[in-house]
Design an enzyme around this catalytic site. Sequence first.
Site, short mmCIF file in Angstrom:
data_model
loop_
_atom_site.label_atom_id
_atom_site.label_comp_id
_atom_site.label_asym_id
_atom_site.label_seq_id
_atom_site.Cartn_x
_atom_site.Cartn_y
_atom_site.Cartn_z
N TRP A 195 0.80 -1.22 0.00
CA TRP A 195 0.00 0.00 0.00
C TRP A 195 0.83 1.28 0.00
CZ3 TRP A 195 -1.09 4.37 2.98
CH2 TRP A 195 -2.20 5.09 2.57
N ASP A 196 2.03 1.26 0.54
CA ASP A 196 2.77 2.51 0.69
C ASP A 196 4.22 2.38 0.20
OD1 ASP A 196 2.97 5.20 1.39
OD2 ASP A 196 3.65 4.77 3.43
N LEU A 197 4.41 1.70 -0.94
CA LEU A 197 5.77 1.46 -1.41
C LEU A 197 6.26 2.63 -2.27
CD1 LEU A 197 7.91 -0.65 -0.92
CD2 LEU A 197 7.32 -1.70 -3.10
N HIS A 198 6.46 3.76 -1.61
CA HIS A 198 7.13 4.88 -2.28
C HIS A 198 8.63 4.69 -2.14
CE1 HIS A 198 8.02 6.72 1.62
NE2 HIS A 198 6.76 6.51 1.96
N ASN A 201 10.45 4.27 1.15
CA ASN A 201 10.19 3.03 1.88
C ASN A 201 10.89 1.82 1.25
OD1 ASN A 201 8.74 3.93 4.04
ND2 ASN A 201 6.72 3.52 3.16
#
Length: 332
Positions: A195-198, A201
Amino acid sequence: MIHVPEELAAAQEKFNGEAGRAFVSGLPGLAAAFLEHWDLRVTGAPMHGVSALVLPVDRADGTPAVLKLQILDEETEGEPVALRTWNGDGAVRLLDHDTSTGTMLLERLDPARTLARLPDVREAVLVVARLLAHLTGTPAPAGLRRLGDIAHALLERTPGALDRIPDPAVRRTVADCAAALREVADEPGDRLLHWDLHYGNVLAADRAPWLAIDPKPLAGDPGFDLWPALANRFDADNPDNPDNPADTADTAWRFDAMTDVLGLDRDRARAWTYARLLQNCLWHIEDGRSPAPHELEIAHRLRHRPSRCASTTPTPTPTPGSSSGRSGCATG
Protein backbone atom coordinates in the site's frame (compact mmCIF):
# COMPACT_ATOMS: atom_id res chain seq x y z
CA MET A 1 15.51 8.83 28.74
CA ILE A 2 14.41 8.65 25.10
CA HIS A 3 13.81 12.01 23.41
CA VAL A 4 10.64 12.20 21.31
CA PRO A 5 11.21 14.41 18.23
CA GLU A 6 8.98 17.47 18.11
CA GLU A 7 7.94 16.67 14.54
CA LEU A 8 6.57 13.29 15.60
CA ALA A 9 4.69 14.85 18.50
CA ALA A 10 3.20 17.48 16.18
CA ALA A 11 2.15 14.86 13.62
CA GLN A 12 0.46 12.75 16.29
CA GLU A 13 -1.34 15.81 17.63
CA LYS A 14 -2.56 16.68 14.13
CA PHE A 15 -3.67 13.26 12.97
CA ASN A 16 -4.63 11.42 16.15
CA GLY A 17 -5.60 14.11 18.66
CA GLU A 18 -5.90 12.87 22.23
CA ALA A 19 -4.84 9.34 21.29
CA GLY A 20 -1.73 10.76 19.63
CA ARG A 21 -0.86 12.87 22.66
CA ALA A 22 -1.24 9.84 24.91
CA PHE A 23 0.97 7.79 22.60
CA VAL A 24 3.71 10.44 22.58
CA SER A 25 3.65 10.93 26.35
CA GLY A 26 4.00 7.18 26.85
CA LEU A 27 6.84 6.68 24.36
CA PRO A 28 9.79 7.12 26.77
CA GLY A 29 8.38 4.54 29.17
CA LEU A 30 7.40 2.18 26.35
CA ALA A 31 10.88 2.39 24.83
CA ALA A 32 12.55 1.76 28.18
CA ALA A 33 10.33 -1.25 28.83
CA PHE A 34 11.16 -2.95 25.53
CA LEU A 35 14.84 -2.08 25.66
CA GLU A 36 14.92 -4.04 28.90
CA HIS A 37 12.52 -6.78 27.81
CA TRP A 38 14.45 -7.62 24.64
CA ASP A 39 17.87 -6.81 26.16
CA LEU A 40 18.68 -4.04 23.70
CA ARG A 41 21.22 -1.21 23.69
CA VAL A 42 20.54 2.05 21.85
CA THR A 43 23.34 2.81 19.40
CA GLY A 44 22.22 5.93 17.58
CA ALA A 45 19.86 8.88 17.31
CA PRO A 46 16.10 8.25 17.08
CA MET A 47 14.44 8.25 13.67
CA HIS A 48 10.77 8.86 12.98
CA GLY A 49 8.00 9.21 10.45
CA VAL A 50 4.45 10.39 11.01
CA SER A 51 3.34 7.46 13.15
CA ALA A 52 6.44 5.75 14.58
CA LEU A 53 9.60 6.25 16.59
CA VAL A 54 12.49 4.06 15.45
CA LEU A 55 15.55 3.45 17.60
CA PRO A 56 18.75 1.88 16.23
CA VAL A 57 19.79 -0.80 18.71
CA ASP A 58 22.07 -3.77 19.19
CA ARG A 59 20.83 -7.08 20.56
CA ALA A 60 22.66 -8.82 23.38
CA ASP A 61 24.69 -10.84 20.87
CA GLY A 62 25.72 -7.68 19.00
CA THR A 63 23.27 -8.09 16.11
CA PRO A 64 22.17 -4.67 14.80
CA ALA A 65 18.43 -4.07 14.75
CA VAL A 66 15.84 -1.30 15.13
CA LEU A 67 13.11 -0.95 17.72
CA LYS A 68 9.92 0.41 16.14
CA LEU A 69 7.28 1.92 18.42
CA GLN A 70 4.08 3.07 16.74
CA ILE A 71 0.49 3.89 17.53
CA LEU A 72 -1.86 1.00 16.83
CA ASP A 73 -4.53 1.69 14.22
CA GLU A 74 -6.17 -0.12 11.32
CA GLU A 75 -3.18 0.53 9.07
CA THR A 76 -0.32 -0.31 11.43
CA GLU A 77 -1.81 -3.37 13.13
CA GLY A 78 -1.34 -5.42 9.96
CA GLU A 79 2.36 -4.59 9.52
CA PRO A 80 3.77 -7.49 11.60
CA VAL A 81 1.32 -9.87 9.91
CA ALA A 82 2.62 -8.91 6.46
CA LEU A 83 6.27 -8.94 7.50
CA ARG A 84 5.90 -12.35 9.10
CA THR A 85 4.23 -13.63 5.91
CA TRP A 86 7.00 -12.29 3.65
CA ASN A 87 9.60 -13.57 6.15
CA GLY A 88 12.34 -11.28 4.91
CA ASP A 89 11.83 -12.17 1.25
CA GLY A 90 11.71 -8.76 -0.44
CA ALA A 91 10.98 -6.93 2.81
CA VAL A 92 12.65 -6.11 6.10
CA ARG A 93 12.74 -9.11 8.46
CA LEU A 94 10.61 -9.10 11.62
CA LEU A 95 12.70 -10.31 14.57
CA ASP A 96 10.17 -9.97 17.40
CA HIS A 97 6.77 -8.44 18.02
CA ASP A 98 4.54 -7.46 20.94
CA THR A 99 0.88 -7.87 20.03
CA SER A 100 -0.59 -5.65 22.75
CA THR A 101 1.41 -2.53 21.84
CA GLY A 102 2.37 -3.19 18.21
CA THR A 103 6.05 -2.73 19.11
CA MET A 104 8.39 -4.48 16.69
CA LEU A 105 12.03 -5.44 16.59
CA LEU A 106 13.26 -5.38 12.99
CA GLU A 107 16.50 -6.09 11.20
CA ARG A 108 18.50 -2.94 10.63
CA LEU A 109 18.81 -1.76 7.05
CA ASP A 110 20.73 1.29 5.82
CA PRO A 111 18.55 4.42 6.15
CA ALA A 112 21.16 6.46 4.26
CA ARG A 113 20.76 4.27 1.17
CA THR A 114 17.19 4.83 0.10
CA LEU A 115 15.66 4.47 -3.34
CA ALA A 116 14.57 8.10 -3.08
CA ARG A 117 18.23 9.05 -3.60
CA LEU A 118 18.77 6.97 -6.72
CA PRO A 119 19.46 9.53 -9.49
CA ASP A 120 17.86 7.47 -12.26
CA VAL A 121 14.12 7.77 -11.64
CA ARG A 122 13.29 5.09 -14.20
CA GLU A 123 15.55 2.58 -12.48
CA ALA A 124 13.86 3.48 -9.19
CA VAL A 125 10.48 2.77 -10.79
CA LEU A 126 11.69 -0.62 -11.98
CA VAL A 127 13.04 -1.49 -8.53
CA VAL A 128 9.63 -0.76 -7.01
CA ALA A 129 7.91 -2.71 -9.77
CA ARG A 130 10.09 -5.77 -9.19
CA LEU A 131 9.54 -5.61 -5.45
CA LEU A 132 5.78 -5.28 -5.92
CA ALA A 133 5.73 -8.20 -8.34
CA HIS A 134 7.45 -10.31 -5.71
CA LEU A 135 5.53 -9.10 -2.65
CA THR A 136 2.07 -9.22 -4.24
CA GLY A 137 2.73 -12.73 -5.51
CA THR A 138 1.80 -13.86 -2.00
CA PRO A 139 -1.86 -14.46 -1.07
CA ALA A 140 -2.97 -12.21 1.75
CA PRO A 141 -3.32 -13.94 5.13
CA ALA A 142 -6.64 -13.83 6.96
CA GLY A 143 -7.49 -10.86 9.13
CA LEU A 144 -6.06 -7.99 7.07
CA ARG A 145 -8.01 -5.02 5.79
CA ARG A 146 -9.72 -5.92 2.52
CA LEU A 147 -9.67 -3.74 -0.58
CA GLY A 148 -13.26 -4.68 -1.40
CA ASP A 149 -14.46 -3.09 1.84
CA ILE A 150 -12.34 0.00 1.23
CA ALA A 151 -13.60 0.32 -2.36
CA HIS A 152 -17.27 0.22 -1.43
CA ALA A 153 -16.71 2.69 1.41
CA LEU A 154 -15.03 5.08 -1.04
CA LEU A 155 -18.01 4.87 -3.39
CA GLU A 156 -20.41 5.57 -0.52
CA ARG A 157 -18.44 8.68 0.49
CA THR A 158 -18.08 10.07 -3.03
CA PRO A 159 -21.49 11.78 -3.52
CA GLY A 160 -21.07 13.92 -0.42
CA ALA A 161 -17.55 14.87 -1.46
CA LEU A 162 -18.64 15.84 -4.96
CA ASP A 163 -21.09 18.33 -3.48
CA ARG A 164 -18.17 20.08 -1.78
CA ILE A 165 -16.02 20.57 -4.91
CA PRO A 166 -16.60 24.01 -6.50
CA ASP A 167 -14.37 23.49 -9.53
CA PRO A 168 -16.33 21.61 -12.24
CA ALA A 169 -13.16 20.14 -13.81
CA VAL A 170 -11.97 18.75 -10.48
CA ARG A 171 -15.47 17.48 -9.74
CA ARG A 172 -15.52 15.67 -13.08
CA THR A 173 -12.13 14.06 -12.41
CA VAL A 174 -13.23 12.78 -9.01
CA ALA A 175 -16.50 11.49 -10.47
CA ASP A 176 -14.60 9.73 -13.26
CA CYS A 177 -12.32 8.09 -10.71
CA ALA A 178 -15.38 6.80 -8.86
CA ALA A 179 -16.87 5.51 -12.12
CA ALA A 180 -13.66 3.62 -12.90
CA LEU A 181 -13.62 2.12 -9.42
CA ARG A 182 -17.24 1.05 -9.72
CA GLU A 183 -16.31 -1.15 -12.69
CA VAL A 184 -13.81 -3.22 -10.66
CA ALA A 185 -15.01 -2.91 -7.06
CA ASP A 186 -16.73 -6.30 -7.02
CA GLU A 187 -13.49 -8.07 -8.01
CA PRO A 188 -11.04 -6.58 -5.50
CA GLY A 189 -8.41 -9.36 -5.55
CA ASP A 190 -6.73 -11.30 -2.76
CA ARG A 191 -2.99 -10.53 -2.99
CA LEU A 192 -0.91 -9.20 -0.10
CA LEU A 193 -0.47 -5.49 -0.85
CA HIS A 194 2.10 -3.14 0.68
CA TRP A 195 0.00 0.00 0.00
CA ASP A 196 2.77 2.51 0.69
CA LEU A 197 5.77 1.46 -1.41
CA HIS A 198 7.13 4.88 -2.28
CA TYR A 199 10.84 5.34 -2.90
CA GLY A 200 11.59 6.37 0.68
CA ASN A 201 10.19 3.03 1.88
CA VAL A 202 12.79 1.04 -0.05
CA LEU A 203 16.17 0.70 1.68
CA ALA A 204 19.40 -1.03 0.81
CA ALA A 205 20.70 -3.99 2.81
CA ASP A 206 23.77 -6.20 2.90
CA ARG A 207 21.74 -9.32 2.12
CA ALA A 208 19.75 -7.83 -0.78
CA PRO A 209 20.11 -4.78 -3.03
CA TRP A 210 16.74 -3.33 -1.97
CA LEU A 211 14.10 -4.26 0.61
CA ALA A 212 10.67 -2.82 1.38
CA ILE A 213 9.84 -1.36 4.78
CA ASP A 214 6.80 0.09 6.53
CA PRO A 215 3.89 -1.73 4.86
CA LYS A 216 0.30 -0.71 5.56
CA PRO A 217 -0.99 -4.03 4.25
CA LEU A 218 -4.32 -5.08 2.88
CA ALA A 219 -5.72 -7.86 0.71
CA GLY A 220 -6.50 -6.81 -2.82
CA ASP A 221 -5.55 -6.19 -6.45
CA PRO A 222 -1.89 -5.22 -7.12
CA GLY A 223 -3.11 -2.36 -9.31
CA PHE A 224 -3.97 -0.51 -6.10
CA ASP A 225 -0.25 -0.54 -5.19
CA LEU A 226 1.06 1.41 -8.20
CA TRP A 227 0.16 4.92 -7.10
CA PRO A 228 3.15 5.82 -4.85
CA ALA A 229 5.65 5.12 -7.65
CA LEU A 230 3.61 7.31 -10.01
CA ALA A 231 3.13 10.23 -7.62
CA ASN A 232 6.53 10.42 -5.91
CA ARG A 233 9.41 12.26 -7.58
CA PHE A 234 6.89 13.73 -10.03
CA ASP A 235 7.23 17.22 -11.47
CA ALA A 236 3.89 18.46 -12.81
CA ASP A 237 5.61 21.34 -14.62
CA ASN A 238 7.66 18.92 -16.69
CA PRO A 239 5.98 17.47 -19.82
CA ASP A 240 6.16 13.72 -20.35
CA ASN A 241 9.27 12.88 -22.32
CA PRO A 242 9.69 9.19 -23.23
CA ASP A 243 13.19 9.79 -24.63
CA ASN A 244 14.68 11.15 -21.38
CA PRO A 245 15.54 8.44 -18.81
CA ALA A 246 15.99 11.10 -16.11
CA ASP A 247 12.54 12.61 -16.71
CA THR A 248 10.57 12.82 -13.46
CA ALA A 249 7.21 13.36 -15.09
CA ASP A 250 6.91 10.51 -17.56
CA THR A 251 3.69 9.09 -16.19
CA ALA A 252 2.98 6.92 -19.21
CA TRP A 253 6.38 5.24 -19.06
CA ARG A 254 6.06 4.57 -15.33
CA PHE A 255 2.59 3.07 -15.68
CA ASP A 256 3.55 0.91 -18.65
CA ALA A 257 6.74 -0.25 -16.95
CA MET A 258 5.03 -1.27 -13.73
CA THR A 259 2.09 -3.01 -15.35
CA ASP A 260 4.49 -4.86 -17.63
CA VAL A 261 6.76 -6.05 -14.81
CA LEU A 262 3.78 -7.07 -12.65
CA GLY A 263 1.93 -8.66 -15.58
CA LEU A 264 -1.22 -6.63 -14.95
CA ASP A 265 -4.15 -5.94 -17.24
CA ARG A 266 -3.78 -2.24 -17.94
CA ASP A 267 -7.46 -1.37 -17.89
CA ARG A 268 -7.91 -2.92 -14.46
CA ALA A 269 -4.65 -1.44 -13.17
CA ARG A 270 -5.68 1.99 -14.37
CA ALA A 271 -9.07 1.66 -12.66
CA TRP A 272 -7.43 0.71 -9.36
CA THR A 273 -4.95 3.57 -9.78
CA TYR A 274 -7.88 5.96 -10.19
CA ALA A 275 -9.35 4.39 -7.04
CA ARG A 276 -6.19 5.28 -5.17
CA LEU A 277 -6.46 8.87 -6.40
CA LEU A 278 -10.10 8.89 -5.31
CA GLN A 279 -9.04 7.79 -1.83
CA ASN A 280 -6.54 10.65 -1.63
CA CYS A 281 -9.05 13.19 -2.98
CA LEU A 282 -11.68 12.18 -0.43
CA TRP A 283 -9.19 12.56 2.40
CA HIS A 284 -8.35 16.07 1.21
CA ILE A 285 -11.96 17.12 0.69
CA GLU A 286 -13.18 15.73 4.01
CA ASP A 287 -10.30 17.59 5.68
CA GLY A 288 -11.47 20.86 4.13
CA ARG A 289 -8.75 21.01 1.49
CA SER A 290 -8.69 20.83 -2.28
CA PRO A 291 -7.36 17.72 -4.04
CA ALA A 292 -3.63 17.97 -4.74
CA PRO A 293 -3.06 19.54 -8.19
CA HIS A 294 -0.14 17.25 -9.06
CA GLU A 295 -2.28 14.18 -8.33
CA LEU A 296 -5.04 15.49 -10.60
CA GLU A 297 -2.40 16.07 -13.27
CA ILE A 298 -1.28 12.44 -13.02
CA ALA A 299 -4.89 11.35 -13.54
CA HIS A 300 -5.12 13.61 -16.59
CA ARG A 301 -1.95 12.13 -18.08
CA LEU A 302 -3.13 8.58 -17.48
CA ARG A 303 -6.44 9.33 -19.16
CA HIS A 304 -4.80 10.80 -22.24
CA ARG A 305 -1.68 8.66 -22.24
CA PRO A 306 -0.09 7.03 -25.25
CA SER A 307 1.67 3.70 -24.77
CA ARG A 308 5.29 4.71 -24.43
CA CYS A 309 8.45 2.64 -24.51
CA ALA A 310 11.91 4.08 -24.87
CA SER A 311 12.65 1.84 -27.85
CA THR A 312 9.35 1.96 -29.72
CA THR A 313 7.14 4.44 -31.52
CA PRO A 314 4.29 5.74 -29.32
CA THR A 315 0.92 4.18 -30.10
CA PRO A 316 -2.54 5.01 -28.74
CA THR A 317 -3.88 3.08 -25.76
CA PRO A 318 -7.59 2.62 -24.98
CA THR A 319 -9.24 4.48 -22.13
CA PRO A 320 -10.71 2.56 -19.16
CA GLY A 321 -13.59 0.29 -20.07
CA SER A 322 -12.23 -0.88 -23.42
CA SER A 323 -9.86 -3.74 -24.21
CA SER A 324 -6.22 -3.08 -23.56
CA GLY A 325 -3.11 -4.38 -25.24
CA ARG A 326 0.03 -4.81 -23.16
CA SER A 327 3.54 -4.18 -24.35
CA GLY A 328 6.98 -5.22 -23.19
CA CYS A 329 8.06 -1.77 -22.14
CA ALA A 330 10.38 -2.55 -19.27
CA THR A 331 11.59 -5.94 -18.31
CA GLY A 332 15.06 -5.00 -17.19
